[in-house]
Enzyme design. Structure first.
Site, PDB file in Angstrom:
ATOM      1  N   ARG A   1       0.850  -1.097  -0.212  1.00 52.85           N
ATOM      2  CA  ARG A   1       0.082  -0.028  -0.195  1.00 52.85           C
ATOM      3  C   ARG A   1       0.851   1.145   0.006  1.00 52.85           C
ATOM      4  O   ARG A   1       0.347   2.348  -0.442  1.00 52.85           O
ATOM      5  CB  ARG A   1      -0.903  -0.160   1.290  1.00 52.85           C
ATOM      6  CG  ARG A   1      -1.996  -0.936   1.102  1.00 52.85           C
ATOM      7  CD  ARG A   1      -2.733  -1.094   2.354  1.00 52.85           C
ATOM      8  NE  ARG A   1      -2.272  -1.366   3.278  1.00 52.85           N
ATOM      9  CZ  ARG A   1      -2.639  -1.565   4.688  1.00 52.85           C
ATOM     10  NH1 ARG A   1      -3.933  -1.172   4.861  1.00 52.85           N
ATOM     11  NH2 ARG A   1      -1.831  -1.696   5.682  1.00 52.85           N
TER      12      ARG A   1
ATOM     13  N   TYR B   1      -8.504 -13.517  13.401  1.00 51.54           N
ATOM     14  CA  TYR B   1      -7.370 -13.808  12.550  1.00 51.54           C
ATOM     15  C   TYR B   1      -7.018 -15.210  12.608  1.00 51.54           C
ATOM     16  O   TYR B   1      -6.794 -15.446  11.293  1.00 51.54           O
ATOM     17  CB  TYR B   1      -6.138 -13.042  13.412  1.00 51.54           C
ATOM     18  CG  TYR B   1      -4.710 -13.333  12.993  1.00 51.54           C
ATOM     19  CD1 TYR B   1      -4.255 -12.406  11.847  1.00 51.54           C
ATOM     20  CD2 TYR B   1      -3.973 -14.422  13.405  1.00 51.54           C
ATOM     21  CE1 TYR B   1      -2.939 -12.715  11.124  1.00 51.54           C
ATOM     22  CE2 TYR B   1      -2.590 -14.528  13.011  1.00 51.54           C
ATOM     23  CZ  TYR B   1      -2.161 -13.686  11.804  1.00 51.54           C
ATOM     24  OH  TYR B   1      -0.950 -14.063  11.320  1.00 51.54           O
TER      25      TYR B   1
END
Length: 252
Positions: free
Chosen positions: A38, A150
């Site tokens: 990103r 997660y």
């Protein structure tokens, strides 16, 4: 060392930690390496340091954006290796883990792998050559408290790997996972800070709390994870597919 000369490897989350170590290892083995992430500035620093050849900004949770980035990379050279490494971790008691938290963990840790694999697989099948390696976690093979979202996402990655491997087994493509234990990365630093803030322990005590999961009594290094990936990308692993290679000092 595996000889990957002539191969083009794409590494998601290649700007730091495990991803950067993987990128550097693949480059040293002769592959042309493109890293995605990103933060383009961070990625460009990796390229400038010589750990990768090319960098493209992309968010793996954005399917259209990732598809465009993969197409851009493949236009330069067909992609032979995908290391789906990008990930994120958040911890919370299950009772305070809302739908948004579960969605964030699934979007990055699971759907990010799905989007990346769907982007590269047609080209690999057409060329009858490919390696897909998903960086999962020991949390994809066992449970840990306070990271249900997660762990659920990483378990999903393992299921994806096992099933997709069967679909493409006759097409020259292998699909595997590498499952590190607690590893010395920036991501782990967030967990350490969380332990410190919630328990009042020192940093040394917090690290020891995480390292105790490893029978060797230590944290894994990014280079050790990269070595496992390098093996799976090499010619010697041609018959290895649908597997989860654990790098965790005997924890699993």
């Amino acid at each position: 060392m595996s000889d990957l000369s002539g191969s083009h490897a794409l590494v998601t989350g290649g700007g730091r930690g495990i991803g950067r170590a993987i990128a550097a290892s693949l480059r040293q083995a002769g592959a042309t390496v493109t890293i995605l992430g990103r933060n383009l500035a961070t990625l460009n620093e990796v390229v400038a340091a010589g750990d990768a050849h090319h960098a493209i900004a992309a968010d793996v949770s954005n399917q259209a954006g990732l598809a465009a980035a993969i197409a851009q990379a493949a236009a330069r050279q067909p992609i032979d290796i995908l290391v789906a490494n990008a990930g994120a971790a958040e911890s919370a008691p299950f009772g305070r883990s809302d739908a948004a938290l579960f969605q964030r963990m699934m979007d990055v840790n699971f759907m990010g792998v799905v989007h990346a694999a769907q982007g590269v697989l047609p080209g690999m099948v057409a060329n009858k050559r490919g390696r897909i390696v998903a960086i999962a976690s020991t949390a994809g093979l066992k449970g840990y408290g306070y990271v249900t979202a997660y762990a659920a996402a990483k378990h999903a990655v393992i299921g994806l790997v096992r099933s997709l491997a069967l679909e493409v087994a006759s097409k020259g493509v292998t699909v595997n996972a590498v499952c590190p234990g607690f590893t010395e990365t920036d991501l782990l630093e967030g967990s350490i800070d969380n332990i410190i803030s919630k328990t009042g322990r020192t940093r040394e005590q917090a690290v020891a709390e995480l390292a105790r999961h490893n029978p060797q009594g230590r944290l894994v290094t990014p280079a050790e994870v990269a070595d496992a990936v390098l093996y799976l990308c090499g010619a010697g692993a041609s018959a290895v597919t649908g597997q989860s290679l654990v790098v965790a000092g005997g924890e699993i």
